[in-house]
Every structure is written in structure tokens, then in C-alpha cells.
Design a protein around this motif. Structure first.
Motif, short mmCIF file in Angstrom:
data_model
loop_
_atom_site.label_atom_id
_atom_site.label_comp_id
_atom_site.label_asym_id
_atom_site.label_seq_id
_atom_site.Cartn_x
_atom_site.Cartn_y
_atom_site.Cartn_z
N GLU A 12 0.83 -1.20 0.00
CA GLU A 12 0.00 0.00 0.00
C GLU A 12 0.86 1.25 0.00
O GLU A 12 2.00 1.24 0.49
CB GLU A 12 -0.91 0.05 1.24
N GLY A 16 -1.02 6.98 1.95
CA GLY A 16 -1.58 7.52 3.19
C GLY A 16 -0.94 8.85 3.57
O GLY A 16 0.02 9.29 2.95
N LEU A 36 -5.44 6.13 -2.05
CA LEU A 36 -4.55 5.04 -1.67
C LEU A 36 -4.33 4.13 -2.87
O LEU A 36 -5.23 3.94 -3.70
CB LEU A 36 -5.13 4.23 -0.52
N TRP A 88 -10.14 -3.46 0.59
CA TRP A 88 -9.54 -2.51 1.52
C TRP A 88 -10.21 -2.72 2.89
O TRP A 88 -11.44 -2.84 2.98
CB TRP A 88 -9.77 -1.08 1.07
N TYR A 102 -4.90 1.69 6.93
CA TYR A 102 -5.64 1.06 5.84
C TYR A 102 -4.80 -0.05 5.23
O TYR A 102 -3.62 0.15 4.92
CB TYR A 102 -5.99 2.11 4.78
N THR A 120 -1.09 1.35 5.48
CA THR A 120 -0.67 2.74 5.33
C THR A 120 -1.57 3.60 6.22
O THR A 120 -2.78 3.41 6.27
CB THR A 120 -0.73 3.19 3.86
N VAL A 148 -3.66 6.66 7.58
CA VAL A 148 -4.46 7.81 7.16
C VAL A 148 -4.92 8.52 8.42
O VAL A 148 -5.54 7.91 9.29
CB VAL A 148 -5.68 7.37 6.32
#
Length: 119
Positions: free
Chosen positions: A6, A9, A20, A36, A94, A113, A115
Motif C-alpha cells: 500500500e 496515506g 490510496l 480494503w 488502511y 498505510t 491515514v
């Protein structure tokens, strides 16, 4: 096994947007479902969205419908999550994940990643 990475973010203000990306390798994806998920601190991991790589069937959690859009670029073996109208409650790590279409459990996972949505 599908390897997933990933990216994309970051920190964004409420109402903002992020996209993303999830880069996949290791298997042909035509018979896979990619999804996701997210996990906020102290919370269980929750489903966000999924896409059937071949045929493009889409599913979304109610909490993100109308704000998030999942898509894929088959030529790049990459899945995306366009997140608009972000809210502080969207803050989480995520993850992207994959499973063979005949199965129901996601077996392959990326590293995640972060967020963060500020109010």
C-alpha cells in the motif's frame, strides 16, 4: 500468494481527499477479489470496500458509500481507493488484502498505510 504493497496515506484535514494505492504481484489477479480494510486504534479491523478483479463487482461498507471509490488498473496490477469527504472517524491504518474468488477469507495482506484526518 499475492504480495501487496500500500501507499498514499498521510495527514489531511476533514473534508479533504486522499487516494490510496495497492500494488499487487506474485499471481495473476483475474481470479481474485481485492479489498480494503481499516483498523483504528483500539478498534477491530473493519471492511471498507472490495472489487472482483475480473468483472469489476464492487462492494462498500455503508460508512463509506458515496464518499470512497474503489477501482483497479489491470495493466498496472494496482488497486486504488479514492477517499473524498474525509472525516476524523476515517482515521486508521488502511490495509489491502486479497483472496481467491472461490474463498471467503482474505489470506494475503499488505503492511498497511496510515491515514490521519484532522478536525
Amino acid at each position: 500468494q499475492v504480495q501487496l504493497v500500500e501507499s498514499g496515506g498521510g495527514l489531511v484535514q476533514a473534508g479533504g481527499s486522499l487516494r490510496l494505492s495497492c500494488s499487487a504481484s506474485g499471481r495473476a489477479l483475474s481470479n481474485y477479489v481485492l479489498g480494503w480494510f481499516r483498523q483504528a486504534p483500539g478498534m477491530e479491523r473493519e471492511f471498507v470496500a472490495a472489487i472482483r478483479w475480473s468483472g469489476g463487482r464492487l462492494d462498500y461498507a455503508d460508512s463509506v458509500k458515496g464518499r470512497f471509490t474503489i477501482s483497479r488498473d489491470s495493466a498496472k496490477n494496482t488497486m486504488y481507493l479514492q477517499m473524498n469527504g474525509l472525516k476524523p472517524e476515517d482515521t486508521a491504518v488502511y490495509y489491502c488484502a486479497a483472496h481467491y474468488y472461490t474463498l471467503t477469507t482474505y489470506r494475503d495482506w499488505g503492511q498497511g498505510t496510515q491515514v490521519t484526518v484532522s478536525s
